[in-house]
Design a protein around this motif. Structure first.
Motif, PDB file in Angstrom:
ATOM      1  N   HIS A 333       0.831  -1.208   0.000  1.00 18.26           N
ATOM      2  CA  HIS A 333       0.000   0.000   0.000  1.00 18.26           C
ATOM      3  C   HIS A 333       0.863   1.255   0.000  1.00 18.26           C
ATOM      4  O   HIS A 333       0.609   2.208  -0.750  1.00 18.26           O
ATOM      5  N   GLU A 334       1.884   1.265   0.843  1.00 16.84           N
ATOM      6  CA  GLU A 334       2.734   2.449   0.944  1.00 16.84           C
ATOM      7  C   GLU A 334       3.515   2.670  -0.345  1.00 16.84           C
ATOM      8  O   GLU A 334       3.666   3.806  -0.811  1.00 16.84           O
ATOM      9  N   ALA A 335       4.012   1.591  -0.950  1.00 12.44           N
ATOM     10  CA  ALA A 335       4.763   1.730  -2.204  1.00 12.44           C
ATOM     11  C   ALA A 335       3.877   2.281  -3.317  1.00 12.44           C
ATOM     12  O   ALA A 335       4.285   3.175  -4.068  1.00 12.44           O
ATOM     13  N   GLU A 339       3.637   6.244  -5.408  1.00 10.03           N
ATOM     14  CA  GLU A 339       3.609   6.454  -6.855  1.00 10.03           C
ATOM     15  C   GLU A 339       2.450   7.344  -7.287  1.00 10.03           C
ATOM     16  O   GLU A 339       2.372   7.740  -8.454  1.00 10.03           O
ATOM     17  N   GLY A 340       1.537   7.647  -6.358  1.00 13.07           N
ATOM     18  CA  GLY A 340       0.409   8.526  -6.673  1.00 13.07           C
ATOM     19  C   GLY A 340      -0.462   7.938  -7.760  1.00 13.07           C
ATOM     20  O   GLY A 340      -0.865   6.788  -7.713  1.00 13.07           O
ATOM     21  N   GLY A 341      -0.734   8.736  -8.776  1.00 15.43           N
ATOM     22  CA  GLY A 341      -1.609   8.292  -9.860  1.00 15.43           C
ATOM     23  C   GLY A 341      -0.857   7.805 -11.080  1.00 15.43           C
ATOM     24  O   GLY A 341      -1.428   7.778 -12.165  1.00 15.43           O
ATOM     25  N   ARG A 342       0.428   7.425 -10.925  1.00 16.21           N
ATOM     26  CA  ARG A 342       1.215   6.996 -12.083  1.00 16.21           C
ATOM     27  C   ARG A 342       0.609   5.749 -12.702  1.00 16.21           C
ATOM     28  O   ARG A 342       0.253   4.802 -12.002  1.00 16.21           O
ATOM     29  N   TYR A 494     -14.147   7.540  -4.519  1.00 15.62           N
ATOM     30  CA  TYR A 494     -13.859   6.388  -3.656  1.00 15.62           C
ATOM     31  C   TYR A 494     -12.788   6.738  -2.634  1.00 15.62           C
ATOM     32  O   TYR A 494     -12.937   6.457  -1.427  1.00 15.62           O
ATOM     33  N   GLU A 495     -11.692   7.341  -3.080  1.00 13.38           N
ATOM     34  CA  GLU A 495     -10.626   7.707  -2.146  1.00 13.38           C
ATOM     35  C   GLU A 495     -11.104   8.764  -1.158  1.00 13.38           C
ATOM     36  O   GLU A 495     -10.712   8.760   0.012  1.00 13.38           O
ATOM     37  N   ARG A 496     -11.968   9.679  -1.615  1.00 10.08           N
ATOM     38  CA  ARG A 496     -12.501  10.699  -0.709  1.00 10.08           C
ATOM     39  C   ARG A 496     -13.367  10.057   0.370  1.00 10.08           C
ATOM     40  O   ARG A 496     -13.271  10.392   1.555  1.00 10.08           O
ATOM     41  N   LEU A 613     -10.503  18.513 -12.283  1.00 15.30           N
ATOM     42  CA  LEU A 613     -10.426  17.057 -12.215  1.00 15.30           C
ATOM     43  C   LEU A 613      -8.982  16.580 -12.385  1.00 15.30           C
ATOM     44  O   LEU A 613      -8.508  15.697 -11.656  1.00 15.30           O
ATOM     45  N   LEU A 614      -8.257  17.183 -13.321  1.00 14.89           N
ATOM     46  CA  LEU A 614      -6.860  16.799 -13.541  1.00 14.89           C
ATOM     47  C   LEU A 614      -6.017  17.096 -12.312  1.00 14.89           C
ATOM     48  O   LEU A 614      -5.167  16.284 -11.913  1.00 14.89           O
ATOM     49  N   ARG A 615      -6.226  18.267 -11.688  1.00 15.32           N
ATOM     50  CA  ARG A 615      -5.426  18.618 -10.514  1.00 15.32           C
ATOM     51  C   ARG A 615      -5.719  17.672  -9.352  1.00 15.32           C
ATOM     52  O   ARG A 615      -4.815  17.298  -8.603  1.00 15.32           O
ATOM     53  N   GLU A 616      -6.982  17.290  -9.190  1.00 17.75           N
ATOM     54  CA  GLU A 616      -7.314  16.370  -8.096  1.00 17.75           C
ATOM     55  C   GLU A 616      -6.743  14.982  -8.361  1.00 17.75           C
ATOM     56  O   GLU A 616      -6.322  14.288  -7.436  1.00 17.75           O
ATOM     57  N   MET A 617      -6.703  14.564  -9.612  1.00 14.52           N
ATOM     58  CA  MET A 617      -6.076  13.278  -9.946  1.00 14.52           C
ATOM     59  C   MET A 617      -4.597  13.281  -9.561  1.00 14.52           C
ATOM     60  O   MET A 617      -4.075  12.291  -9.034  1.00 14.52           O
ATOM     61  N   GLU A 618      -3.925  14.401  -9.826  1.00 18.49           N
ATOM     62  CA  GLU A 618      -2.502  14.478  -9.503  1.00 18.49           C
ATOM     63  C   GLU A 618      -2.249  14.398  -8.002  1.00 18.49           C
ATOM     64  O   GLU A 618      -1.194  13.944  -7.567  1.00 18.49           O
ATOM     65  N   ALA A 619      -3.215  14.823  -7.200  1.00 18.91           N
ATOM     66  CA  ALA A 619      -3.033  14.858  -5.751  1.00 18.91           C
ATOM     67  C   ALA A 619      -3.596  13.633  -5.047  1.00 18.91           C
ATOM     68  O   ALA A 619      -3.458  13.521  -3.826  1.00 18.91           O
ATOM     69  N   THR A 620      -4.221  12.712  -5.792  1.00 15.68           N
ATOM     70  CA  THR A 620      -4.897  11.571  -5.174  1.00 15.68           C
ATOM     71  C   THR A 620      -4.137  10.283  -5.456  1.00 15.68           C
ATOM     72  O   THR A 620      -3.853   9.979  -6.615  1.00 15.68           O
ATOM     73  N   PRO A 621      -3.804   9.498  -4.416  1.00 15.43           N
ATOM     74  CA  PRO A 621      -3.146   8.210  -4.643  1.00 15.43           C
ATOM     75  C   PRO A 621      -4.058   7.257  -5.425  1.00 15.43           C
ATOM     76  O   PRO A 621      -5.288   7.321  -5.325  1.00 15.43           O
TER      77      PRO A 621
END
Length: 648
Positions: A333-335, A339-342, A494-496, A613-621
């Motif tokens: 999970h941590e790994a 990596e975020g949203g890669r 879901y993550e929220r 939406l793009l900015r939130e994707m970048e900030a969400t694992p």
């Protein structure tokens, strides 16, 4: 003692050769089993190079040559006896530190085949050889040989022909041998492994790897070159256990679990506990019918793990299985969170492959060809002459045809939208006019410092268009990104919801008028039984007569949706969970609920909504894949697009 009855069978001691053949049925199931035992012996002998050769899938020949410590004449004579080994010097089965320890492999192989062992201790003047043919041991004789051990097994199962009927084709057996060697190569990157013979696995060469990054280089050699770019490292210690490894991104997966490697104290294993922990770690980010690509190495005190629980030594048993499972799940999970949203680079590769033309270019009808030719002829008549040898790229002129391209002046906008009425969908694209007037991310001149900093902060770029009210097209500094708006927002919701649940409770909205939802009586009862757990997820309901429930509150993120559809999905998630732990079933419920609170395909978005939406994707694992494991976006580099059009 009473005399035996005439027709009753007598209890007797079995012949030693027959005993060895019975034992071989457990130890040597197929040629790959024999290769495993012999290579493990070479590893235990301290070899730095192990060469394996097979013929007819291993039925006709198995040859294993190593440069390890070798054996003396006395050791060679004892090595082919049952339960004779050098692996347990103090007889302690609770602290096994070698791959082999039972002393059964060599006598078992010799009982069902012809076994020849030539060995020489480094520094000795000569080596020695011994031959065991179908269980009959020959004398130890002097022989020439290199330091180390050379073992040849010929005519495997010749002494037990019935076993040959259960073997698969030579190609299948050779593939199994290759798989065994790959798993041992993953566990011991410091050793050189080679495999020669027929079949798809022939010609395997894994050079010895040393120094920093040696294990990752070995993993790339075994799992493929794509693994290095689509994996994340992990390292975590907890109490007496240390876990290291590399795990594939959720969008980098396979149809079978053959690319999942576990190593416990240097021993490659296939353990159900470890597999279950990996599946639990990827449950939120990968489809249930797909499997990750990873390699994990677990190190602990040998006393904390029992390796003597399986005839082939491929399974282990831990003193504290709960601790091991929690360690693996937390580390993965941590790994993945780091990596975020890669997303996996293979997603872009598959996209490019699908875009490449599979047939010859479509030819125009004669009438269309003439019309096109006359169009360019008229343009050429009115266009100013082009300097000879000019190699500048062209751009499409506003009045039709082609015109030379010139870089914009500092006070000139680099792009001017077509005038009204030109037939380019102005009404739909007018909302992008402000964004399109900005300097292009593809502009070859050095961007201002502020713009460069903005580009670095936005890996997914800036929204440029929306296709079919479903896909967002964004432009980055060096390419384009295509986003599935529904899949991406579903993961974000879901993550929220999970963050709100873990942070003290999901925000709820009280319905002004509680709504009664009619369901199947069984479904209504199942919801009523789970009402307390669902309340923690923001869904407050209660039974309301036979086959109905009364909904009083819903999660704020899901307000305004269809309650019946929501409850139906929640029931399905509870039913499919079956015997899964409650926490996993509740995660499945949240996953189903998030689908109802996400942006739907077919909804037109404003540019600011797309960029948000793009900015939130970048900030969400985990935003690189939806709740079902599918990728949420595809990134194409400019070089990839240029190759599609033959520019590279």
């Amino acid at each position: 003692m009473a005399p035996s009855s005439p027709g009753r069978p007598q209890v007797r001691r079995l012949d030693p050769v027959l005993v060895d053949r019975i034992a071989a049925g457990e130890v040597v199931e197929r040629p790959a089993s024999a290769v495993k035992e012999l290579v493990e012996n070479a590893v235990d002998a301290g070899a730095s190079s192990i060469a394996v050769t097979i013929a007819a899938g291993g039925r006709k020949l198995i040859r294993v040559v190593d440069d390890g410590g070798g054996m003396s004449a006395d050791d060679l004579a004892l090595a082919v006896e049952r339960h004779a080994t050098s692996k347990l010097p103090d007889g302690d089965l609770e602290r096994i530190e070698t791959l082999g320890f039972r002393g059964e492999a060599l006598p078992s192989i010799g009982a069902v085949a012809r076994l020849a062992i030539t060995s020489r201790v480094p520094g000795a003047e000569t080596g020695h050889v011994i031959v065991v043919d179908a269980g009959h041991k020959g004398p130890v004789r002097p022989a020439a040989g290199q330091p180390g051990t050379r073992i040849e097994v010929t005519d495997l199962f010749a002494a037990t022909p019935a076993r040959l009927k259960f073997l698969k084709s030579d190609r299948a057996e050779a593939t199994a041998v290759g798989e065994i060697l790959r798993r041992l190569a993953v566990a011991h990157p410091q050793i050189r492994f080679t495999l020669t013979g027929e079949g798809a696995s022939s010609g395997l060469v894994f050079p010895a790897e040393t120094g920093p990054g040696s294990w990752l280089r070995r993993l790339v050699a075994v799992l493929g070159p794509e693994f290095g770019q689509n994996s994340a490292p992990l390292s975590l210690e907890r109490e007496a256990f240390a876990l290291d490894g590399h795990v594939g991104l959720p969008t980098f997966h396979r149809a079978a679990a053959t690319h999942v490697h576990f190593v416990v104290n240097g021993r490659p294993v296939r353990d159900r506990l470890l597999l279950s922990a990996v599946r639990g770690a990827y449950a939120d980010v990968m489809a249930s019918d797909r499997h990750p690509v990873l390699a994990l190495a677990l190190t602990c005190d040998p006393a904390l793990v029992d390796v003597n629980v399986h005839p082939a030594k491929t399974e282990v048993r831990f003193r504290d299985p709960g601790l091991v499972r929690g360690l693996i799940v937390s580390a993965i999970h941590e790994a993945l969170r780091r990596e975020g949203g890669r997303s996996s680079g293979t997603v872009a590769s598959r996209t490019l492959e699908s875009l490449r033309p599979q047939q010859a270019p479509l030819s125009l009808p004669p009438a269309a060809s003439r019309q096109t030719a006359s169009l360019f002829a008229r343009r050429d008549e009115t266009a100013p002459p082009r300097p000879a040898g000019s190699g500048r790229p062209k751009a499409f002129a506003r009045d039709g045809g082609w015109a030379p391209w010139d870089a914009p002046e500092p006070d000139q906008a680099p792009f001017e939208a077509p005038p009204a009425g030109t037939g380019f969908g102005e009404g739909h694209q007018a909302q992008f006019a402000g964004d399109l007037a900005l300097p292009s991310a593809d502009q070859r001149m050095a961007p201002p410092e502020a713009e460069a900093g903005t580009a670095e902060q936005h890996p997914l770029g800036a929204a440029r268009a929306q296709l079919h009210e479903t896909y967002i097209v964004a432009q980055t500094r060096d390419g384009i990104v295509i986003v599935d708006q529904h899949a991406a927002h579903e993961r974000l919701v879901y993550e929220r919801l999970k963050r709100e649940r873990d942070g003290g409770g999901i925000a709820r909205q009280i319905l002004l008028i509680p709504e009664v939802v009619d369901l199947d009586p069984v479904e209504a009862d199942r919801l009523a039984d789970a009402a307390e757990a669902l309340q923690d997820l923001g869904l407050v309901l209660e039974p309301f007569g036979h086959g109905a429930v009364l909904v009083r509150e819903v999660p704020s993120a899901l307000a305004g949706g269809s309650l019946r559809a929501l409850l139906t999905d929640v029931v399905d998630a509870l039913t499919e969970g079956g015997a899964d732990p409650l926490a996993r079933r509740l995660d499945a419920v949240l996953s189903r609920m998030s689908c109802h609170g996400s942006i739907r395909a077919g909804r037109r978005l404003r540019p600011e909504e797309m960029n948000a939406l793009l900015r939130e994707m970048e900030a969400t694992p985990f935003s690189g894949q939806c709740n079902h494991g599918r990728p949420t976006y595809v990134e194409l580099k400019l070089s990839d697009v240029e190759r599609l059009f033959g520019r590279r």
